[in-house]
Design a protein around this motif. Structure first.
Motif, PDB file in Angstrom:
ATOM      1  N   ARG A 245       0.815  -1.221   0.000  1.00 51.11           N
ATOM      2  CA  ARG A 245       0.000   0.000   0.000  1.00 51.11           C
ATOM      3  C   ARG A 245       0.850   1.272   0.000  1.00 51.11           C
ATOM      4  O   ARG A 245       0.503   2.262  -0.658  1.00 51.11           O
ATOM      5  CB  ARG A 245      -0.915  -0.020   1.235  1.00 51.11           C
ATOM      6  CG  ARG A 245      -1.761   1.227   1.449  1.00 51.11           C
ATOM      7  CD  ARG A 245      -2.788   0.986   2.556  1.00 51.11           C
ATOM      8  NE  ARG A 245      -2.161   0.612   3.810  1.00 51.11           N
ATOM      9  CZ  ARG A 245      -1.872   1.473   4.792  1.00 51.11           C
ATOM     10  NH1 ARG A 245      -2.130   2.762   4.631  1.00 51.11           N
ATOM     11  NH2 ARG A 245      -1.319   1.055   5.898  1.00 51.11           N
ATOM     12  N   LEU A 246       1.976   1.262   0.747  1.00 49.15           N
ATOM     13  CA  LEU A 246       2.717   2.502   0.975  1.00 49.15           C
ATOM     14  C   LEU A 246       4.091   2.549   0.316  1.00 49.15           C
ATOM     15  O   LEU A 246       4.697   3.613   0.247  1.00 49.15           O
ATOM     16  CB  LEU A 246       2.876   2.735   2.486  1.00 49.15           C
ATOM     17  CG  LEU A 246       1.569   2.906   3.268  1.00 49.15           C
ATOM     18  CD1 LEU A 246       1.852   2.996   4.761  1.00 49.15           C
ATOM     19  CD2 LEU A 246       0.821   4.140   2.796  1.00 49.15           C
ATOM     20  N   GLY A 247       4.588   1.407  -0.156  1.00 49.01           N
ATOM     21  CA  GLY A 247       5.878   1.423  -0.819  1.00 49.01           C
ATOM     22  C   GLY A 247       6.937   0.686  -0.027  1.00 49.01           C
ATOM     23  O   GLY A 247       6.661   0.058   1.002  1.00 49.01           O
ATOM     24  N   PRO A 248       8.190   0.731  -0.474  1.00 51.37           N
ATOM     25  CA  PRO A 248       9.277   0.011   0.194  1.00 51.37           C
ATOM     26  C   PRO A 248       9.601   0.603   1.566  1.00 51.37           C
ATOM     27  O   PRO A 248       9.168   1.709   1.906  1.00 51.37           O
ATOM     28  CB  PRO A 248      10.450   0.175  -0.783  1.00 51.37           C
ATOM     29  CG  PRO A 248      10.126   1.386  -1.584  1.00 51.37           C
ATOM     30  CD  PRO A 248       8.631   1.435  -1.690  1.00 51.37           C
ATOM     31  N   PRO A 249      10.376  -0.133   2.387  1.00 51.60           N
ATOM     32  CA  PRO A 249      10.647   0.295   3.771  1.00 51.60           C
ATOM     33  C   PRO A 249      11.190   1.712   3.907  1.00 51.60           C
ATOM     34  O   PRO A 249      10.745   2.465   4.770  1.00 51.60           O
ATOM     35  CB  PRO A 249      11.664  -0.748   4.255  1.00 51.60           C
ATOM     36  CG  PRO A 249      11.330  -1.971   3.474  1.00 51.60           C
ATOM     37  CD  PRO A 249      10.933  -1.472   2.108  1.00 51.60           C
ATOM     38  N   ARG A 250      12.148   2.094   3.065  1.00 48.06           N
ATOM     39  CA  ARG A 250      12.721   3.437   3.203  1.00 48.06           C
ATOM     40  C   ARG A 250      11.657   4.511   2.960  1.00 48.06           C
ATOM     41  O   ARG A 250      11.623   5.528   3.650  1.00 48.06           O
ATOM     42  CB  ARG A 250      13.899   3.632   2.251  1.00 48.06           C
ATOM     43  CG  ARG A 250      14.564   4.994   2.390  1.00 48.06           C
ATOM     44  CD  ARG A 250      15.760   5.113   1.460  1.00 48.06           C
ATOM     45  NE  ARG A 250      16.830   4.230   1.844  1.00 48.06           N
ATOM     46  CZ  ARG A 250      17.740   4.519   2.782  1.00 48.06           C
ATOM     47  NH1 ARG A 250      17.669   5.670   3.439  1.00 48.06           N
ATOM     48  NH2 ARG A 250      18.704   3.668   3.056  1.00 48.06           N
ATOM     49  N   VAL A 251      10.776   4.285   1.994  1.00 45.78           N
ATOM     50  CA  VAL A 251       9.706   5.249   1.708  1.00 45.78           C
ATOM     51  C   VAL A 251       8.775   5.362   2.913  1.00 45.78           C
ATOM     52  O   VAL A 251       8.354   6.466   3.298  1.00 45.78           O
ATOM     53  CB  VAL A 251       8.926   4.826   0.441  1.00 45.78           C
ATOM     54  CG1 VAL A 251       7.666   5.679   0.274  1.00 45.78           C
ATOM     55  CG2 VAL A 251       9.812   4.931  -0.789  1.00 45.78           C
ATOM     56  N   ILE A 252       8.456   4.223   3.527  1.00 46.08           N
ATOM     57  CA  ILE A 252       7.579   4.253   4.702  1.00 46.08           C
ATOM     58  C   ILE A 252       8.260   4.971   5.859  1.00 46.08           C
ATOM     59  O   ILE A 252       7.647   5.766   6.576  1.00 46.08           O
ATOM     60  CB  ILE A 252       7.179   2.821   5.107  1.00 46.08           C
ATOM     61  CG1 ILE A 252       6.348   2.173   4.001  1.00 46.08           C
ATOM     62  CG2 ILE A 252       6.388   2.834   6.416  1.00 46.08           C
ATOM     63  CD1 ILE A 252       5.987   0.723   4.267  1.00 46.08           C
ATOM     64  N   GLY A 253       9.551   4.710   6.046  1.00 48.01           N
ATOM     65  CA  GLY A 253      10.283   5.392   7.113  1.00 48.01           C
ATOM     66  C   GLY A 253      10.294   6.895   6.921  1.00 48.01           C
ATOM     67  O   GLY A 253      10.084   7.664   7.874  1.00 48.01           O
TER      68      GLY A 253
END
Length: 406
Positions: A110-118
């Motif tokens: 839903r929100l993208g890869p881990p770095r994008v979420i961070g």
């Protein structure tokens, strides 16, 4: 993912005092025995750290501005912070008022890869709360926590799963959970100084050195941490304690402080929908000798008065005290949900009456501010005013007897 706010208490206070941004700031009490609750990074450059005695902190950084803490405000911001996390993933394990683990595996579609979420979390914290957060991302909780620590303040560090071991083996052995100062000394005596040294030491040797902890640190040294993010983290106990500015021998002062601590603890119990089945008393004497006493209750309670009466009884049961008291505290233990619980009332209705009164106090304070209404015994007496000097003029200030001066 591990998200940790940067100097949280200080950051909250600077929202009200932006003129102090960039200056050394310490949050904590001003009493002789107060400790540092939080320090700005400017103050940390002088060696100021959380839990340090305030007197030591002020000697190390005399130019620091010391601000009194506002716990109710911190709790409000903490609630808003957790709401941000829970909008990202339902798997949030809150560790304290300003940090939590998040399992974001289910959020990436839903929100993208881990770095994008961070980076999304950091942006929302900045936009919605006006503060900064540091984010560590890794395949395990242990490594994520290390990553957030190493990128502070206001940073993000992602450790890819395939680079976990290489990342860990560059670190000092103190980075491993369970390795405190004493354990580090024991390991240093046999030449173990880094995580890589631990990883290359046979587990049998580590067990001989450290006992059961040996297996734990060995697994961590290879990045193995099977623990999952646990969203529901029930409190095992709720309590409070107070260190006196001067040692206390007076029973009345000790009883008043116990009543204050009982109300603080009971408010938290009721807010969490919990009751306790046992209560413990903690006492520390002037020479730092510390003792605890516990009493199991006939029925679970969440009433401050019942907690107070129990701890007061425990204090009395100690008999004559050999020394004055430096610290007093209490804890509500053996917690259980209050939902659907049937309360066994005393024959004279005392418990029901106290519980009803405290419910009313909760409702008033929720509306008008925490501790806007307190038991009369907890209100500090106003200093007595000196009697007014007689007016030397005839008839008093108004010029006539029996009339009120203007």
């Amino acid at each position: 993912m591990h998200v940790d706010m940067d100097a949280f208490y200080v950051s909250v206070e600077l929202l009200k005092r932006p003129d102090l941004i960039g200056r050394p700031v310490i949050v904590g009490g001003l009493g002789g025995r107060s400790v540092v609750l939080s320090a700005s990074y400017e103050a940390r450059r002088y060696g100021v750290r959380s839990a340090m005695p305030m007197a030591v902190a002020r000697r190390q950084c005399p130019q620091a501005v010391v601000l009194e803490p506002h716990q109710d405000v911190y709790r409000t911001f903490s609630g808003q912070l957790m709401q941000i996390f829970e909008s990202i993933t339902p798997l949030v394990e809150q560790l304290s008022v300003d940090e939590a683990f998040l399992d974001i595996a289910g959020s990436m579609r839903r929100l993208g890869p881990p770095r994008v979420i961070g980076e999304l979390i950091r942006k929302r914290v900045a936009d919605e709360l006006g503060m900064t957060a540091s984010v560590g991302i890794a395949a395990t909780k242990f490594v994520a926590k290390i990553a957030s620590t190493r990128c502070k303040p206001n940073g993000l560090l992602l450790v890819p799963k395939e680079q976990t071991v290489d990342f860990l083996h560059t670190l000092d052995v103190s980075a491993l959970w369970g390795v405190g100062a004493k354990t580090r000394e024991v390991m240093a005596r046999v030449g173990i100084a880094t995580v890589a040294d631990v990883a290359n030491t046979p587990p049998t040797v580590l067990r001989r050195l450290l006992g059961a902890v040996g297996d734990h640190v060995y697994e961590l040294s290879w990045g193995r941490d099977p623990r999952a993010v646990t969203p529901v983290r029930r409190e095992k106990s709720i309590g409070a304690e107070e260190t006196f500015a001067s040692d206390v021998s007076d029973d009345d002062i000790l009883h008043t402080e116990l009543l204050r601590l009982a109300h603080r603890s009971a408010v938290r119990l009721r807010a969490a929908g919990l009751q306790c089945r046992s209560v413990s008393l903690k006492l520390r004497y002037a020479d730092f000798t510390t003792l605890t006493r516990t009493r199991t209750l006939p029925e679970p309670v969440d009433s401050a008065q019942m907690i107070y009466e129990t701890t007061k009884g425990l204090l009395a049961a100690l008999g004559p005290r050999p020394q004055s008291v430096r610290l007093i505290g209490l804890r509500a233990e053996q917690l259980e949900s209050a939902e659907g619980a049937a309360m066994q009332l005393t024959l004279d209705g005392r418990e029901d009456s106290w519980r009803s009164a405290e419910d009313a106090l909760d409702r008033i304070n929720q509306r008008f501010g925490e501790l806007g209404v307190v038991p009369a015994r907890l209100i500090a007496p106003s200093p007595r005013k000196p009697p007014a000097e007689p007016d030397p003029s005839p008839g008093g200030a108004s010029g006539g007897p029996g009339q009120r001066p203007g």
